[in-house]
Scaffold this motif. Sequence first.
Motif, PDB file in Angstrom:
ATOM      1  N   LYS A 285       2.802  -3.215  -1.441  1.00 53.61           N
ATOM      2  CA  LYS A 285       3.664  -2.863  -0.311  1.00 53.61           C
ATOM      3  C   LYS A 285       3.085  -3.394   1.002  1.00 53.61           C
ATOM      4  CE  LYS A 285       6.197   1.081   1.645  1.00 53.61           C
ATOM      5  NZ  LYS A 285       5.779   1.066   3.040  1.00 53.61           N
ATOM      6  N   LEU A 286       1.774  -3.235   1.203  1.00 50.31           N
ATOM      7  CA  LEU A 286       1.133  -3.760   2.409  1.00 50.31           C
ATOM      8  C   LEU A 286       1.278  -5.273   2.492  1.00 50.31           C
ATOM      9  CD1 LEU A 286      -2.245  -1.783   2.733  1.00 50.31           C
ATOM     10  CD2 LEU A 286      -0.098  -1.375   3.940  1.00 50.31           C
TER      11      LEU A 286
ATOM     12  N   LEU B  16      -2.066   4.256  -0.121  1.00 45.40           N
ATOM     13  CA  LEU B  16      -1.421   2.995   0.245  1.00 45.40           C
ATOM     14  C   LEU B  16      -1.372   2.106  -0.988  1.00 45.40           C
ATOM     15  CD1 LEU B  16      -3.391   2.230   3.556  1.00 45.40           C
ATOM     16  CD2 LEU B  16      -1.240   3.504   3.319  1.00 45.40           C
TER      17      LEU B  16
ATOM     18  N   HIS C 123      -1.328  -7.426   9.149  1.00 46.31           N
ATOM     19  CA  HIS C 123      -0.556  -6.200   9.014  1.00 46.31           C
ATOM     20  C   HIS C 123      -0.748  -5.338  10.257  1.00 46.31           C
ATOM     21  CE1 HIS C 123       0.909  -2.317   7.559  1.00 46.31           C
ATOM     22  NE2 HIS C 123       1.523  -2.984   6.583  1.00 46.31           N
TER      23      HIS C 123
ATOM     24  N   ILE D 228      -3.675  -9.168   4.927  1.00 47.33           N
ATOM     25  CA  ILE D 228      -3.373  -7.810   5.384  1.00 47.33           C
ATOM     26  C   ILE D 228      -4.232  -7.439   6.584  1.00 47.33           C
ATOM     27  CG2 ILE D 228      -3.572  -5.369   4.745  1.00 47.33           C
ATOM     28  CD1 ILE D 228      -2.711  -6.277   1.867  1.00 47.33           C
TER      29      ILE D 228
ATOM     30  N   ARG E  38      -0.973  -2.293  10.819  1.00 46.61           N
ATOM     31  CA  ARG E  38      -1.916  -1.177  10.690  1.00 46.61           C
ATOM     32  C   ARG E  38      -3.348  -1.600  11.031  1.00 46.61           C
ATOM     33  NH1 ARG E  38      -1.634   3.728   6.978  1.00 46.61           N
ATOM     34  NH2 ARG E  38      -3.741   4.588   7.011  1.00 46.61           N
TER      35      ARG E  38
ATOM     36  N   GLU F  19       4.868  -6.158   3.484  1.00 49.00           N
ATOM     37  CA  GLU F  19       5.081  -5.865   4.902  1.00 49.00           C
ATOM     38  C   GLU F  19       4.396  -6.912   5.778  1.00 49.00           C
ATOM     39  OE1 GLU F  19       5.367  -0.983   4.365  1.00 49.00           O
ATOM     40  OE2 GLU F  19       3.513  -1.933   5.078  1.00 49.00           O
ATOM     41  N   THR F  20       3.231  -7.354   5.359  1.00 45.16           N
ATOM     42  CA  THR F  20       2.484  -8.378   6.101  1.00 45.16           C
ATOM     43  C   THR F  20       3.253  -9.690   6.157  1.00 45.16           C
ATOM     44  OG1 THR F  20       0.369  -7.388   5.442  1.00 45.16           O
ATOM     45  CG2 THR F  20       0.315  -9.688   6.160  1.00 45.16           C
TER      46      THR F  20
ATOM     47  N   LEU G 261      -6.529   2.737  -1.074  1.00 45.91           N
ATOM     48  CA  LEU G 261      -5.641   1.637  -1.460  1.00 45.91           C
ATOM     49  C   LEU G 261      -5.603   1.508  -2.981  1.00 45.91           C
ATOM     50  CD1 LEU G 261      -3.968  -0.874  -0.436  1.00 45.91           C
ATOM     51  CD2 LEU G 261      -6.079  -2.192  -0.741  1.00 45.91           C
TER      52      LEU G 261
END
Length: 428
Positions: A87-88, A83, A210, A206, A212, A91-92, A34
């Motif tokens: 961005k994460l 990652l 998230h 996250i 993922r 998206e979250t 990350l």
Amino acid sequence: MSSIAEIASEREINHKLKHPIHVTSEIGTLRTVLLKRPGKEVENLVPEYLQRLLFDDIPYLPIIQREHDYFAETLKNRGIEVLYLEKLAAETLSNPELKKQFVDDILRESRANVNGAAKILREYLLSFSSMEMVDKIMSGVLKKEIEESKKTHLYELMDDQYPFYLDPMPNLYFTRDPAASIGNGLTINSMREPARRRESLFMQYIIKHHPRFADHDVPVWLDRDYEFSIEGGDELILSDEVIAIGVSARTSARAIERLALNLFKKNSSFKKVLAVEIPKCRAFMHLDTVFTMVDYDKFTIHPGIQGPQGDMNVYILEKGEDDEHVNISHRSNLQEALKEALGLSELVLIPCGGGDEIASSREQWNDGSNTLAIAPGVVVTYDRNYISNELLRQHGIEVVEILSSELSRGRGGPRCMSMPIVRENIRK
């Protein structure tokens, strides 16, 4: 019929889905990491408030971005999945209700109500898309961004000279500190300095929300609400049984003991936690600024953390008689403590700057000891630390150099700028 390559790729994807976090060493081949690309938050640094925001200088944004991109491409070229925190986070927060909740948490922790700006700030932030909002929160909100017509109270109209409603977060490109992977879980950290405390809120959201991570019940060994501070730069995973944690200016002994208790209580594989005391000063901010693992039996070290005979305080924490106690034993030599904990007969400490009084001090200041291992015996370092890099090569280490003229102004190196998410296990 699937090809062998397609089957191997599918197996790798399935492994990641089963184990979104897996870090059992400092040196296992790095698979997922990350990062945070430096952004507008760096340009919102001004001389008057550098100390408040924990910087000594102001990086030049186009160059620091170019250098960070070079770092990211270097990792990708080695087959490492990169990652990005921003961005994460975006998206979250695609869920509107979660987005509102996050804004409320940020405003509360930013103490926005102190100057009465919470309501107009909330409205302002929620007017952006999720990605734009994340960038805005990270870069900071200037008072001049809010329309004067929306400032209806006396305390909003009066100018107290401070330019920000929300402080920028220029330290975010050091993704190592707000959270740290340990085994198949992580710590979400209570940061020591006010300028950095909001940072771990991103990782909390996250991990919980998230896709993922959310469906995998990722263990949180210590959460950000714990009252005593701990930061990822002090957390080193030496093996699947041994962790070293710095007792530093940023990490407290109380947090280390609580983390050890939680790891032992939850039956993780970890059996020993080495609490390594280092001088509490800005130059030696975290353990990884003075000590990192580069191979099975090799470590970098800044000689300035040791006494004349290599003496320093190391405490070994092991499981106690019950879940609320640990057994603690003291060692006075780091090298011997490491050999004992890791079961090694020999171990090499490679001195930053070759141990030279001037070179070691200069190169440690520019993170000569802050290496990122991407495989056993393969490390990423700053190019400017040429004496330390050459010494690493003389000890059989492959050194991958990255550009560093502006990145180094933040007082953190390649390990500081990266949070490993997945590493391969190392052989016993």
